[in-house]
Design a protein around this motif. Sequence first.
Motif, PDB file in Angstrom:
ATOM      1  N   GLN A 190       0.358  -1.496   0.217  1.00 42.74           N
ATOM      2  CA  GLN A 190      -0.337  -0.082   0.562  1.00 42.74           C
ATOM      3  C   GLN A 190       0.502   1.007  -0.246  1.00 42.74           C
ATOM      4  OE1 GLN A 190      -2.881  -0.248   3.106  1.00 42.74           O
ATOM      5  NE2 GLN A 190      -3.708   2.085   2.337  1.00 42.74           N
ATOM      6  N   ALA A 191       2.396   1.085   0.373  1.00 45.74           N
ATOM      7  CA  ALA A 191       2.623   2.489   0.973  1.00 45.74           C
ATOM      8  C   ALA A 191       3.836   3.115  -0.034  1.00 45.74           C
ATOM      9  CB  ALA A 191       4.084   2.547   1.590  1.00 45.74           C
ATOM     10  N   GLN A 192       4.263   1.512  -0.888  1.00 45.71           N
ATOM     11  CA  GLN A 192       4.627   1.648  -1.691  1.00 45.71           C
ATOM     12  C   GLN A 192       3.949   2.464  -3.647  1.00 45.71           C
ATOM     13  OE1 GLN A 192       7.200  -2.890  -1.403  1.00 45.71           O
ATOM     14  NE2 GLN A 192       8.085  -1.497  -3.544  1.00 45.71           N
ATOM     15  N   ILE A 193       2.386   1.762  -3.749  1.00 44.66           N
ATOM     16  CA  ILE A 193       2.305   2.326  -5.044  1.00 44.66           C
ATOM     17  C   ILE A 193       1.238   3.940  -4.160  1.00 44.66           C
ATOM     18  CG2 ILE A 193       0.080   2.458  -5.447  1.00 44.66           C
ATOM     19  CD1 ILE A 193      -0.189  -0.207  -4.949  1.00 44.66           C
ATOM     20  N   TYR A 194       1.428   4.504  -3.124  1.00 46.03           N
ATOM     21  CA  TYR A 194       1.532   5.997  -2.650  1.00 46.03           C
ATOM     22  C   TYR A 194       2.872   6.679  -2.994  1.00 46.03           C
ATOM     23  CZ  TYR A 194      -2.840   4.731   0.210  1.00 46.03           C
ATOM     24  OH  TYR A 194      -3.478   4.287   0.602  1.00 46.03           O
ATOM     25  N   ALA A 195       3.666   5.999  -2.666  1.00 49.29           N
ATOM     26  CA  ALA A 195       5.819   6.789  -2.705  1.00 49.29           C
ATOM     27  C   ALA A 195       5.456   6.642  -4.571  1.00 49.29           C
ATOM     28  CB  ALA A 195       6.423   5.512  -2.376  1.00 49.29           C
ATOM     29  N   TYR A 196       5.319   5.648  -5.166  1.00 53.06           N
ATOM     30  CA  TYR A 196       4.929   6.096  -7.001  1.00 53.06           C
ATOM     31  C   TYR A 196       4.536   7.192  -7.223  1.00 53.06           C
ATOM     32  CZ  TYR A 196       4.200   4.617 -11.839  1.00 53.06           C
ATOM     33  OH  TYR A 196       3.864   4.657 -12.900  1.00 53.06           O
ATOM     34  N   ILE A 197       2.853   7.032  -6.793  1.00 52.29           N
ATOM     35  CA  ILE A 197       2.468   8.333  -6.996  1.00 52.29           C
ATOM     36  C   ILE A 197       3.403   9.702  -7.159  1.00 52.29           C
ATOM     37  CG2 ILE A 197      -0.111   9.044  -7.500  1.00 52.29           C
ATOM     38  CD1 ILE A 197      -0.849   6.748  -6.558  1.00 52.29           C
ATOM     39  N   VAL A 198       3.806   9.626  -5.588  1.00 55.32           N
ATOM     40  CA  VAL A 198       4.156  10.480  -5.310  1.00 55.32           C
ATOM     41  C   VAL A 198       5.309  11.262  -6.358  1.00 55.32           C
ATOM     42  CG1 VAL A 198       5.357  11.998  -3.786  1.00 55.32           C
ATOM     43  CG2 VAL A 198       3.303  11.276  -2.940  1.00 55.32           C
ATOM     44  N   ALA A 199       6.381   9.917  -6.224  1.00 54.98           N
ATOM     45  CA  ALA A 199       7.427  10.230  -6.863  1.00 54.98           C
ATOM     46  C   ALA A 199       7.246  10.654  -8.496  1.00 54.98           C
ATOM     47  CB  ALA A 199       8.501   9.041  -7.225  1.00 54.98           C
ATOM     48  N   LYS A 200       5.991  10.056  -8.970  1.00 51.07           N
ATOM     49  CA  LYS A 200       6.187  10.112 -10.534  1.00 51.07           C
ATOM     50  C   LYS A 200       5.553  11.820 -10.551  1.00 51.07           C
ATOM     51  CE  LYS A 200       2.093   8.733 -13.908  1.00 51.07           C
ATOM     52  NZ  LYS A 200       1.357   7.442 -14.092  1.00 51.07           N
ATOM     53  N   GLU A 201       4.138  12.574  -9.499  1.00 53.51           N
ATOM     54  CA  GLU A 201       4.070  13.190  -9.637  1.00 53.51           C
ATOM     55  C   GLU A 201       4.963  14.621 -10.028  1.00 53.51           C
ATOM     56  OE1 GLU A 201       1.123  14.550  -6.813  1.00 53.51           O
ATOM     57  OE2 GLU A 201      -0.638  12.868  -8.198  1.00 53.51           O
ATOM     58  N   GLN A 202       5.960  14.486  -9.130  1.00 53.05           N
ATOM     59  CA  GLN A 202       7.159  15.143  -8.382  1.00 53.05           C
ATOM     60  C   GLN A 202       8.848  15.259  -8.889  1.00 53.05           C
ATOM     61  OE1 GLN A 202       7.070  16.448  -4.381  1.00 53.05           O
ATOM     62  NE2 GLN A 202       5.436  16.420  -3.605  1.00 53.05           N
ATOM     63  N   GLY A 203       8.745  14.154 -10.140  1.00 52.93           N
ATOM     64  CA  GLY A 203      10.089  13.926 -10.796  1.00 52.93           C
ATOM     65  C   GLY A 203      10.930  13.554 -10.333  1.00 52.93           C
ATOM     66  N   LEU A 204      10.726  12.856  -8.513  1.00 55.38           N
ATOM     67  CA  LEU A 204      11.474  11.904  -7.860  1.00 55.38           C
ATOM     68  C   LEU A 204      12.201  10.584  -8.333  1.00 55.38           C
ATOM     69  CD1 LEU A 204      10.275  12.887  -4.290  1.00 55.38           C
ATOM     70  CD2 LEU A 204      11.490  14.856  -6.044  1.00 55.38           C
TER      71      LEU A 204
END
Length: 765
Positions: free
Chosen positions: A114-128
Amino acid sequence: MLEHNDEIRRVKISVRPLVEYVYSSGDIESGFRSVAALHEGTRIHQQVQRMYQEGDLKEVTLKTEMLYADILYQIEGRCDGLILLEDGWMVDEIKSTSSDICFMEEGYPVHWAQAQIYAYIVAKEQGLSQMKIQLTYIQVVSGEVKKFVKSVTFSELESFVWGILASYNPFASLRLDHIRRRDDSIRSMPFPFDSYREGQRKLAGAVYQTVKEGQKLFVKAPTGIGKTVSTLFPSVKAIGEGLLQQLFYLTARTTTRTAAEHALGMMQSKGLHLQAVTLTAKEKICFQEKVSCKKEDCPFADGYYDRINVGIMDMLSNETLMDRTVIEHYARKHQLCPFEFSLDAAYAADAVICDYNYVFDPRVSLKRLFEERKKKTVLLVDEAHNLVDRGREIFSATLGKAEFLELQRGYKGKNNRIHETSRVVNQYFITLKKECGEIKRKLWKELPEELINKLDLFVQEAEQELQGIGHGDAESRQLLLNTYFAAQHMIRISKLYDERYVTYAEVVRNGVSIRMFCMDPSFLLAQAGKGFRSTIFFSATLSPLQYYRDMLGAGEDDYSLSVASPFHREQLDVRIEPLSTRYRDRESTKGSLVRLLSKMVRERQGNYLIFFPSYQYLQDVYDHFSAENSDLATIVQGTGMTEEEREAFLASFRSDNPDTLVGFAVLGGIFSEGIDLQGDRLNGVAVVGVGLPQLGMERDLMKDYFNHIGKNGYDYAYVYPGMNKVQQAGGRLIRSEHDTGILMLVDDRFLQRQYQELLPEEWKE
């Protein structure tokens, strides 16, 4: 939410159900669920979030879209926290638990996912290029906190999410193919009968319009009009037009569940392709001789979640109408608990046929029905008059002293914390017993907060014991589990306690119990139905309508509908016999009553049902009747009849019976509603008395409460519920356009205006 059109196939899904589907594994727990998730989770999340620093974010809504194969996935969820770091962000996923976290070495895979999917969405949005992930576990009793942190690159996160979608895609594809076929079939499906009965089209149109507008509808429609198909057909049509995703057909009895299955079967014969699941109570459908969900006791519970996805895919690929027989077949095939299997299938089904409890009872409701899904779900509440008393029981709670004394003794020297918390609750009951005094009763309006506080401590210790290895024998642990559930229910109900409640304690023989009694369930029933697109309450005896609107939680803008009977007055020979059946007069009028009944059943050869307000009265009259009519065949409703005995009772009413058969049954019982004896299977009904509930403390408390809020308390507590039973019993007689028969109402009160006004129009001269 799944959508299908010619351009693109879409799946809108929340993060949690996505990862739970992919990572399901392990056993069914032993019937035990921690109370923490119910009333501690939110508080604990807030407790952690208050520790966040400036710049940190909490309860962050995250969304993304991903095209896998030919399906566009719209993934969304709410992240507990985003913690600002010097070089980016860290996702914080907070979980409360009653388990001992001392020996926890790593987080659960489903929580990491669950946390990894959240992390993926944040990283994708912010180009991290990299994210940190933290799992924060809090032990609800001790408050101990344990955190696990790891760093993950964006490419690892992306690869992980694609893997999740690869695992979920076969199920999503199956569901989308089904939806396309379902919707096509609904659009071309005609009404399942050659023509509408009088009033049916009006009812079906009102249901469709109510669903379209997202309102509630209260329907009084007479027996025989075809209420089941008239509510199901427009609801199914609304699914085909995208107004709904799912319908729930809610009933109080097995017999009305069968009617819903039959109606869907008829639509299927007209081309409908729709998946429906019927839920059967755990005690009835369990494969084991004794219900126990421990993996040691039940092979169907052991490793259940390792096999569930394959079982669901198999059944949904091959079946549409999934009744008890179908559920049991696939459950055995895949070695799955049939009860849990049916619940899991219900989340995927288009239609669910089940008891009221699955929506209205907080103990057993389908808790994974997310709000988004509810907004596209209609509740069809059959025989809705039953929901008033059922709601009262659902939202009341009772607890006794005896179990705590037994636990106090049983855990002495084995688990001092269980021993002590049980002793404290037992001592509360000892004090309460003294306060009941010579009248053996105590009544008060306030919430028993002292008891609730003591139960909170007991529940916390019981959770520890039940999740651990265990100190007591099997019998002690079962008693602890049962008492835990009862205490947990009382704690849950205490959070609903308001001016609609009263608390009382009673001493019966040597024992003492306490009850939080819900006198008026209307507000809580309305709250339980909140979030669903629409609710249709319908019954032949939803009369008077204003009473049921009050009791079932109607809003000012909700609709009402009364449908006239489609049958002719000539079909029904109604007779009122002004003979007193009041308790004080029963002995003196018994002989006259037997002569009236004997005369009615000897007018013509046939099958008759006679309804009485109590078993005792029934048995008394039956003994006298059978002695004077020894040449007539009789059959009597027993107490605690099994399903086989009930079926045998009804099967006795054959249209080709060579001699007269007289059945004796109880008003408000299993044979006074929801049964269908058409044609010459039933030629006459006698209703003895006006059905008033027995005088008692709870009814009197209700009477006083409704008087206090400006209603007629006696009518609300006694008259309306009683006359409803009369209408239901009399409604067994005329079930089709060709039925005829005698309806005899025995009581002088039937001539009083107060009672006359409550009789159906088609009964009145």
